[in-house]
Design an enzyme around this catalytic site. Structure first.
Site, PDB file in Angstrom:
ATOM      1  N   ASP A 123       0.850  -1.196   0.000  1.00  0.00           N
ATOM      2  CA  ASP A 123       0.000   0.000   0.000  1.00  0.00           C
ATOM      3  C   ASP A 123       0.882   1.241   0.000  1.00  0.00           C
ATOM      4  OD1 ASP A 123       0.680  -0.842   2.721  1.00  0.00           O
ATOM      5  OD2 ASP A 123      -0.483   0.878   3.395  1.00  0.00           O
ATOM      6  N   GLU A 190      -0.073  -0.843   5.866  1.00  0.00           N
ATOM      7  CA  GLU A 190       0.984  -0.387   6.768  1.00  0.00           C
ATOM      8  C   GLU A 190       0.917   1.111   7.007  1.00  0.00           C
ATOM      9  OE1 GLU A 190       4.888   1.318   7.898  1.00  0.00           O
ATOM     10  OE2 GLU A 190       3.730   1.638   6.059  1.00  0.00           O
TER      11      GLU A 190
END
Length: 483
Positions: A123, A190
């Protein structure tokens, strides 16, 4: 007169002995760097660059509001991985955790040994609205130009995901088989804490009784001109990360018209409290990972700096005062205080009935949330101000004496022959903290050579990576698996 000369002679003799002894100690400091074994890993650079370029085009954006995730992009990214790495997806077991967290298990020849884990996340943070035109290349274009790959994720942290998969694909095709099991673990959130990605991966493996000897995630990198007195690039490997705590200071009382204020208003008292905290600060102490960093770089320093750090026992107070002069080095040796939000008042001529301040603290290993709360209360000395502290404490400190750290150090030296590889304390957060509970050691290192400008680009404008940097990252991951 003779007696005075005798005293001065004795003092001079003692001083000379002091200089000789401390200089001798400085000269006897031995390097902690392993000799490089230049890598023999040969990567298909054209294909690898194409893969990272394509990976950047998927808008796998982490939004603070999870409802705004576009999971179609995440699905497409996973499909892209399956198409791009056929050997990985044939030889390794792939399990999807919470649909988008990925665990690849590469079974070794001796599964009785504890496995190692290579972690990363795919991400990325959003591009700040209104800044798109400031990019030299569109942020999700994956443009390759002038030996650079452009776009969000080239440094944080699709370079890790793609770098690891490229390395494993190469090793499989080269006939390599690991001795111990190797896990590849990729989170998908994250950037907003990792609670649905890495944490769910950890919980799944914990139930199965999996314990790693070490997990390697993103973190420090190889940076030039980082340590005074060291000419070589310094690669810093995070052996712990600071905790992150939020302190809220609030006060309530009568408001009233601004024409008749009390001597100490709600805003004034909160402002005074913040001023006292900034004036006082937590005590700096060169210990733990910060001390380890300088023990590893001291042998590589020019003599004047080596003299000081090799005799740290004598010069520690001076060293600490020097480190406290700059924010980056001060953060290495103390818990930090950063007021970030102040809320009070709605109208220019009305005293607010409530004032609140939010302070972010990054905690040193050993400092607890209760320690922070006590420090604030003892410093501000205002019973009318309510203090609450929430957040997380620093992660555990991983070993630098075992084969685990030395393997990372050796792999890095094999690729970056001139770099000084040293432990340090990571200031920011990562998914690594989640793996603490199932790993004997967790390390934080992104194997690329970056500048201070690159650090600003990670979550900012014009994020990019050079081809050479990317290829070296792949080689490092191959080396650490072979080590």
């Amino acid at each position: 007169m003779k007696k005075r000369r005798l005293i001065f002679g004795i003092i001079g003799g003692l001083f000379l002995i002091f200089i000789i002894v401390t200089a001798f100690i400085s000269l006897m400091v031995k390097s902690k760097q392993p000799s490089p074994r230049p890598t023999e890993v040969v990567i298909n650079e054209v294909k690898a660059v194409e893969h990272l370029s394509k990976a950047i085009t998927y808008k796998t954006i982490s939004n603070q509001e999870r409802s705004k995730f576009d999971f179609t992009e995440f699905d497409n990214f996973i499909s892209f991985l399956e198409e791009s790495y056929p050997s990985v997806h044939t030889q390794l077991e792939l399990e999807k955790i919470n649909k988008y967290g990925l665990i690849y298990k590469w079974k070794g020849s001796d599964s009785s040994k504890n496995p190692i884990g290579l972690a990363s996340h795919y991400d990325v943070v959003p591009v700040l609205a209104g800044t798109e035109e400031n990019w030299e290349q569109p942020p999700f274009s994956g443009t390759v130009e002038n030996d650079k790959i452009w776009g969000r994720g080239t440094l944080d942290d699709k370079v890790g995901v793609i770098g690891i998969l490229e390395a494993v694909e190469f090793l499989i095709n080269d006939g390599f088989k690991p001795v111990r099991d190797v896990y590849l673990m990729f989170g998908f959130d994250e950037e907003i804490g990792g609670d649905e990605g890495a944490l769910k991966i950890v919980n799944t493996l914990k139930v199965r009784g999996v314990t790693f000897d070490f997990v390697l995630d993103e973190g420090g990198a190889i940076v030039e001109n980082m340590v005074p007195g060291v000419d070589q690039p310094v690669g810093v490997v995070g052996i712990s990360e600071k905790g992150s705590a939020t302190a809220e200071l609030s006060i309530e009382g009568s408001g009233g018209h601004s024409s008749q204020p009390k001597n100490h208003t709600n805003i004034g008292r909160i402002a005074s409290a913040i001023a006292k905290l900034e004036d006082t600060q937590f005590k700096g102490d060169l210990t733990g990972p910060g001390e380890d960093l300088f023990e590893y770089v001291a042998p590589e320093m020019s003599f004047p700096m080596r003299y000081v750090f090799a005799n740290k026992v004598i010069f520690e107070p001076i060293i600490e005062q020097i480190l406290l002069q700059q924010p980056a080095t001060a953060a290495l040796i103390r818990t930090t205080i950063a007021p970030t939000i102040f809320q009070a008042g709605e109208q220019y001529n009305a005293l607010p009935e409530k004032a609140t301040a939010i302070i972010n603290h990054r905690l040193m290993p050993g400092d607890s949330l209760e320690d922070v709360k006590s420090f604030i209360e003892d410093t501000i000395k205002d019973d009318a101000i309510n203090v609450t502290v929430t957040g997380s404490e620093a992660s555990k400190v991983s070993s630098i004496t075992g084969w685990e750290f030395k393997s990372i150090q050796q792999a890095a030296r094999n690729v970056y022959n001139e770099a000084v590889i040293a432990p340090y304390l990571m200031f920011a957060g990562s998914d690594a903290k989640h793996y603490d509970s199932i790993s004997k050691n967790t390390y934080r290192f992104l194997p690329v050579q970056i500048t201070s400008q690159d650090l600003n680009r990670m979550h900012g404008t014009n994020e990019h990576i050079s081809k050479d940097n990317f290829i070296n990252a792949i080689k490092f991951y191959a080396e650490i698996i072979k080590e």
